[in-house]
Each structure stands twice: as structure tokens, then as C-alpha cells.
Design a protein around this motif. Structure first.
Motif, mmCIF file in Angstrom:
data_model
loop_
_atom_site.group_PDB
_atom_site.id
_atom_site.type_symbol
_atom_site.label_atom_id
_atom_site.label_comp_id
_atom_site.label_asym_id
_atom_site.label_seq_id
_atom_site.Cartn_x
_atom_site.Cartn_y
_atom_site.Cartn_z
ATOM 1 N N LEU A 86 -1.303 19.738 13.118
ATOM 2 C CA LEU A 86 -1.416 20.428 11.664
ATOM 3 C C LEU A 86 -2.814 20.119 11.131
ATOM 4 C CD1 LEU A 86 2.200 19.821 9.922
ATOM 5 C CD2 LEU A 86 1.050 22.275 10.606
ATOM 6 N N ASP A 87 -3.195 19.011 11.404
ATOM 7 C CA ASP A 87 -4.473 18.642 10.603
ATOM 8 C C ASP A 87 -5.779 18.945 11.263
ATOM 9 O OD1 ASP A 87 -6.480 17.128 9.154
ATOM 10 O OD2 ASP A 87 -4.908 16.123 8.158
ATOM 11 N N ASP A 88 -6.599 19.533 11.042
ATOM 12 C CA ASP A 88 -8.023 19.904 11.601
ATOM 13 C C ASP A 88 -8.650 18.547 12.146
ATOM 14 O OD1 ASP A 88 -7.702 22.565 11.112
ATOM 15 O OD2 ASP A 88 -8.859 22.692 9.317
ATOM 16 N N ASP A 89 -8.532 17.486 11.619
ATOM 17 C CA ASP A 89 -9.305 16.452 12.086
ATOM 18 C C ASP A 89 -8.316 15.510 12.648
ATOM 19 O OD1 ASP A 89 -8.100 15.211 9.919
ATOM 20 O OD2 ASP A 89 -10.070 14.888 9.021
ATOM 21 N N GLY A 90 -6.998 15.669 12.865
ATOM 22 C CA GLY A 90 -6.184 14.948 13.335
ATOM 23 C C GLY A 90 -5.983 13.651 12.824
ATOM 24 N N GLU A 91 -6.178 13.438 11.462
ATOM 25 C CA GLU A 91 -6.367 12.199 10.992
ATOM 26 C C GLU A 91 -5.070 12.071 10.061
ATOM 27 O OE1 GLU A 91 -10.279 10.858 9.975
ATOM 28 O OE2 GLU A 91 -9.652 10.390 7.996
ATOM 29 N N MET A 92 -4.517 10.948 9.990
ATOM 30 C CA MET A 92 -3.376 10.820 8.715
ATOM 31 C C MET A 92 -3.681 9.833 7.921
ATOM 32 S SD MET A 92 0.572 10.910 10.147
ATOM 33 C CE MET A 92 0.210 9.711 11.454
ATOM 34 N N GLN A 93 -3.708 10.127 6.347
ATOM 35 C CA GLN A 93 -3.472 8.935 5.350
ATOM 36 C C GLN A 93 -2.250 8.417 5.502
ATOM 37 O OE1 GLN A 93 -5.216 12.084 4.691
ATOM 38 N NE2 GLN A 93 -6.982 11.106 5.312
ATOM 39 N N ALA A 94 -2.417 7.217 5.257
ATOM 40 C CA ALA A 94 -0.997 6.315 5.270
ATOM 41 C C ALA A 94 -0.964 5.281 4.281
ATOM 42 C CB ALA A 94 -0.828 5.675 6.634
ATOM 43 N N TRP A 95 0.337 5.206 3.712
ATOM 44 C CA TRP A 95 1.067 4.097 2.710
ATOM 45 C C TRP A 95 1.990 3.250 3.219
ATOM 46 C CZ3 TRP A 95 -2.275 7.956 1.044
ATOM 47 C CH2 TRP A 95 -3.112 7.968 -0.050
ATOM 48 N N THR A 96 2.012 2.167 2.907
ATOM 49 C CA THR A 96 3.196 1.272 2.945
ATOM 50 C C THR A 96 3.628 0.804 1.453
ATOM 51 O OG1 THR A 96 4.270 -0.401 4.087
ATOM 52 C CG2 THR A 96 1.966 -0.941 3.096
ATOM 53 N N PHE A 97 4.924 0.536 1.231
ATOM 54 C CA PHE A 97 5.428 0.326 -0.040
ATOM 55 C C PHE A 97 6.689 -0.442 -0.105
ATOM 56 C CE2 PHE A 97 8.347 3.518 0.906
ATOM 57 C CZ PHE A 97 9.518 3.389 0.135
ATOM 58 N N ALA A 98 6.921 -1.184 -1.041
ATOM 59 C CA ALA A 98 8.088 -1.962 -1.180
ATOM 60 C C ALA A 98 8.279 -1.904 -2.918
ATOM 61 C CB ALA A 98 8.259 -3.133 -0.541
ATOM 62 N N SER A 99 7.993 -3.170 -3.383
ATOM 63 C CA SER A 99 8.004 -3.481 -4.587
ATOM 64 C C SER A 99 6.667 -2.895 -5.357
ATOM 65 C CB SER A 99 7.765 -4.956 -5.324
ATOM 66 O OG SER A 99 9.065 -5.413 -4.692
ATOM 67 N N HIS A 100 5.506 -2.817 -4.412
ATOM 68 C CA HIS A 100 4.205 -2.167 -4.964
ATOM 69 C C HIS A 100 3.830 -1.326 -3.801
ATOM 70 C CE1 HIS A 100 4.681 -5.094 -8.272
ATOM 71 N NE2 HIS A 100 4.674 -5.827 -7.153
ATOM 72 N N PRO A 101 3.039 -0.375 -3.882
ATOM 73 C CA PRO A 101 2.458 0.664 -2.983
ATOM 74 C C PRO A 101 1.094 -0.116 -2.468
ATOM 75 C CG PRO A 101 1.866 1.638 -5.052
ATOM 76 C CD PRO A 101 2.683 0.458 -5.281
ATOM 77 N N ALA A 102 0.844 0.197 -1.086
ATOM 78 C CA ALA A 102 -0.621 -0.332 -0.353
ATOM 79 C C ALA A 102 -0.962 0.746 0.304
ATOM 80 C CB ALA A 102 -0.576 -1.515 0.084
#
Length: 501
Positions: free
Chosen positions: A319-335
Motif C-alpha cells: 500500500l505504501d509508496d516507500d514501503g515504510e511503516m510508522q510504529a508505536w507501542t503503548f501500555a500506560s503511556h505511548p512511545a
């Protein structure tokens, strides 16, 4: 209720519906930093899981019954307060242990150490316990306990030389880097005994909540390829469906052979699913969100989450033209995690698919981390989906794209911030984002399960499904379910003017 000065071991009934345990001491030069905390225990004398520990990095229990209110200072005195709503404590909770820990010294260096129990409704003092300590770095001041349906308070005064980590370990909290023989750490008269043998999943604690800085992206030279000849249409595709445009390799050639083959096949399956749902040729920015709460530890340790990430990389590749994904992890706080580039997938999985690392007795950055890694203690262990939703929304606003954003959000449930989550997703209706939630197991997903039926939205911007074991779901079925509602949203959002050509 008349206030009472208590001695060690004494107890009294508590008639208030909610109380505040206020720890007070004389502040000044050379005095260590003191933190109050609470442990919610069952009849076995153990926590049920790491979520039953309320402290500065996990300030509110999921039930809402226990809250760490934080510190304040005035006229040379400092206080730290924990509030307990006795009427909201779950039936399984029979004791609430009121603790304290010192950072930068021992309790023997602290003057005027007092635990006051106050009626939250009236502010009246119920009890006062003046405490004396020596070399301890953690302390149990008192405990609230249930007897025959009524609550009582006991003055305990038990110290631990091994600090908060040793104290927490004795009550069933899992701690990394825990000192040896933590169970033998008491230094004064023994308090309530702890039942042996209970274990809990690894969890995280954190430095005081702060929005983590965006990690730097790894420098990668751009991959440039000459346009390839149009690929022939696979026999399974009807002749009326035009073939997908050839796509650049986006670093895929650097992957191990077996991973590259899996990715290639999965990209084709993603393309078939898109054509099936009338979205051939659609492009999108893909964002990945991974639950890292304490209950997810089993799925991380068994490699389930790593497998999910590899399968989602194919969605970004297609789907993405550059094949790159932004990513987050989370629990009590996001990072925010470093962006996932296809050519770096194996290393990204090794460095960033991780659960929490609890180290309660050390607040600094965990030793031995790669500079690109998030210190998972900053993420915590509870479920606060609304915080990461807000952070992803902010990212999309501040980094506009010509393509819509598809958020692939994986969680094992335990949703309890229903009102806050609903508010975030309702506000996001007017934004170029589709939120696809995937439940990893049959748990409580709260408002996420009900969102499709909630009225008052111009377009349906949320999809949800749950699977018992995502590892057993074949790739074609998984991609069909992931991408079934996204094309419908694109059409509806375009008509509503949310997406613009």
C-alpha cells in the motif's frame, strides 16, 4: 470518627467509604526522595498481576479504586498521597498494603515520618501512625484489610533493606534485575506472610510520564530501480481487472531469502484482497500500533507479535509508496518506535518487538539498550489506548500526506477507558485516518467492539475483529478481514470531503 494515634500492630475500624493515606516527612538537604505506593492483595497475600501495584509510574488501578495522587511540599514538609475508594474495591481484593520507598538514601535519614489516614469525603483525620526506621529503603506503613465485610486499618511499620523491588517481589510482582534472596529481605519484625509460588508476566514501570521523543530513523540509502515491465495478470484474476503497477523493491532484496519469499507471496495476497474489495491501485500510509501491556507478555515471548509484524510489513509493502511503516507501542503511556523499513525487518523485530522490563528500584535509562530502543519502563503495563490514539492523530496532523492513513492496531483487550477512547475516535472522524483494530484473543474490547453501531458519525472510521489465535489464521483470510472495511471508508470519506484528490 475520632482521630487516633496508633502504635505498631494496632488496628481500628474504618467506616469511611473512601480514605486517603497521606505520608508526611520533613524535607530538606540530604533527605532522600520518598514515594508512596499501594499493593492490592487477594486472600493469598499476593497480587493477581502487576496491575495490582499502584505507584508513581502506574498511578491508577484499572478498577479506579486506588489512585496515587502524587506529592506536594509546603513549609518544609513533604507529602505523598494514595487514595483508596473502599466501596469500589473488587471482591477479590482483601488487603491494600500502603508502602513507601526512598531514593538516594535510607528511611533512617528521614525525620518526622508519619502516615495519616484521612476520610476522603470530609478531610477528617481517622488515624495517625508515627514511624521510626533505620537502614530500610522500603517500608510498609500500614494496611487496609477486610474482615467480615467491614474494613479495618492496621499500623504495620515493616522495613525492607532491598528497596521497593524486594518489597514488591515478596507480594508477587515480577521485577527484572531483582537483587538475590529478595524473599529474605525484611529487616524488622515480620509482617503478613506471602504465599509462595505465584508468578506474573513481565511488566514495565517507568520514569515519570512524558511523551517519548520520536526516535531517530536509521539512515538508509534510497533504493532506486528502473521500472520493470508490467507483470502478467495471474490466472486467478479476471481479465477485466487491470494488473497492479510494478513496484520498487524498497530494500526487500536485503532480506534473508526465506523472509523475502514470504513477503513477496504476502504482497500478492494483499493485492488480491484489495482488488476483491474494489481498491486496486489504492495507496495509503500504514501505521502499526502494538499493545505492550503486561497481559501481552505471553504473545511476545511465543513470537506471536513478531509474526504479526512480519505479516503487516506486507501490507505496507503493497500500500505504501516507500514501503515504510510508522510504529508505536503503548501500555500506560505511548512511545513511538523507529520507522520500520522493509530491508531492516529482521533487525527491527529483534530490537523493537519487546514487552516491559520492570526495574522499580532504578529510575534511570535501562543499561544495555541500543540507542534506538525505547526504554520499555517508560511505557508501563496498563491499557491506555486513548493516549496512543491521540499521539497517532497528532502525527498525522503534523505530517500531512496526500494518501490516507491506515492504522493497524493490535491489542489483547482489557479496554477500560471507554469514554476517552470513544471521544478520540469520534473526533478523528473528520481526519484522513481509518482505524483497524484487531483483537488478539477473546477479551474485553469495550467500545471498540461497539463502535460500528454507534450513531452520530458522518462516516464509519473504525473497523474491528478479534481472533482466538491469529497464528492459525491463513494469510488470505487475515488480509481479507484487515482490508474489508478500509475501501468502503475511502469511498465514504471521499464523498464527505474528508479525503481530497
Amino acid at each position: 470518627m475520632t482521630a487516633r494515634s496508633m502504635s505498631k500492630g494496632s488496628n481500628l475500624p474504618v467506616d469511611a467509604r473512601a480514605v486517603r493515606a497521606e505520608l508526611t516527612w520533613a524535607a530538606g538537604a540530604g533527605v532522600p526522595d520518598i514515594d508512596g505506593s499501594a499493593l492490592l492483595l487477594t486472600g493469598s497475600g499476593r497480587v493477581r498481576d502487576d496491575g495490582d501495584f499502584v505507584f508513581y509510574n502506574q498511578p491508577r488501578h484499572t478498577s479506579g479504586a486506588v489512585t496515587h495522587l502524587g506529592k506536594r511540599s509546603a513549609a518544609g514538609a513533604a507529602t505523598d498521597t494514595v487514595e483508596v475508594d473502599l466501596s469500589r474495591l473488587e471482591p477479590a481484593v482483601e488487603r491494600v498494603v500502603l508502602c513507601a520507598s526512598s531514593d538516594g538514601g535510607t528511611f533512617g535519614q528521614v525525620q518526622g515520618l508519619v502516615l495519616r489516614l484521612l476520610d476522603s469525603g470530609t478531610g477528617a483525620e481517622i488515624a495517625r501512625f508515627d514511624m521510626v526506621a533505620g537502614t530500610e529503603t522500603a517500608f510498609i506503613g500500614g494496611e487496609l484489610y477486610r474482615r467480615q465485610g467491614k474494613w479495618k486499618f492496621r499500623a504495620v511499620g515493616q522495613g525492607y533493606a532491598s528497596g521497593l523491588a524486594g518489597l514488591a517481589t515478596d507480594f508477587g510482582i515480577t521485577v527484572d534485575d531483582a537483587p538475590p534472596a529478595a524473599a529474605d529481605s525484611t529487616t524488622t519484625a515480620a509482617g503478613p506472610s506471602a504465599a509462595p509460588g505465584a508468578t506474573t508476566p513481565p511488566a514495565a514501570s517507568a520514569a515519570p510520564p512524558a511523551a517519548p521523543a520520536t526516535p531517530p530513523r536509521s539512515p538508509v540509502a534510497p533504493t532506486v530501480s528502473a521500472p520493470a515491465s508490467p507483470a502478467p495478470v495471474p490466472p486467478a484474476v479476471p481479465p477485466s481487472v487491470p494488473p497492479s503497477a510494478p513496484r520498487l523493491t524498497k530494500g526487500e532484496e536485503r532480506l534473508p531469502v526465506d523472509m523475502r519469499k514470504r513477503l513477496s507471496l504476502r504482497k500478492e495476497q494483499v493485492a488480491v484482497s484489495l482488488r476483491k474489495h474494489g481498491a486496486a491501485g489504492v495507496t495509503a500510509r500504514v501505521v502499526l500500533v502494538l499493545d505492550a501491556s503486561g497481559s501481552m507478555s505471553f504473545l511476545y515471548s511465543k513470537g506471536v507479535v513478531a509474526d504479526v509484524v512480519e505479516r503487516m510489513a506486507a501490507v505496507a509493502a503493497q500500500l505504501d509508496d516507500d514501503g515504510e511503516m510508522q510504529a508505536w507501542t503503548f501500555a500506560s503511556h505511548p512511545a513511538r518506535l523507529p520507522d520500520l523499513l522493509l530491508g531492516e525487518l529482521p533487525e527491527w523485530l529483534r530490537l523493537h518487538v519487546r514487552v516491559g522490563e520492570m526495574s522499580l528500584f532504578r529510575r534511570g535509562r535501562k543499561r544495555g539498550l541500543d540507542p534506538s530502543q525505547v526504554d520499555m519502563r517508560e511505557v508501563g503495563i496498563q491499557n491506555e489506548e486513548q493516549k496512543v490514539i491521540a499521539e497517532v492523530r497528532s502525527f498525522v496532523r503534523n505530517s500531512p500526506s496526500a494518501a490516507p492513513t491506515l492504522v493497524l492496531f493490535f491489542s489483547d483487550g482489557g479496554v477500560y477507558r471507554n469514554a476517552e477512547i470513544e471521544r478520540e475516535l469520534r473526533e478523528a472522524v473528520e481526519e484522513p485516518i481509518f482505524w483497524q483494530f484487531v483483537g488478539l484473543g477473546r477479551s474485553n474490547y469495550g467500545v471498540l467492539e461497539r463502535f460500528d453501531t454507534l450513531p452520530g458519525r458522518r462516516v464509519d472510521n473504525v473497523g474491528f475483529f478479534a481472533v482466538d489465535d491469529i497464528g492459525t489464521v491463513p494469510d488470505p483470510e487475515l488480509y481479507d478481514r484487515l482490508l474489508s472495511e478500509f475501501p468502503q471508508w475511502i469511498t465514504a470519506a471521499g464523498r464527505a470531503g474528508i479525503l481530497r484528490s
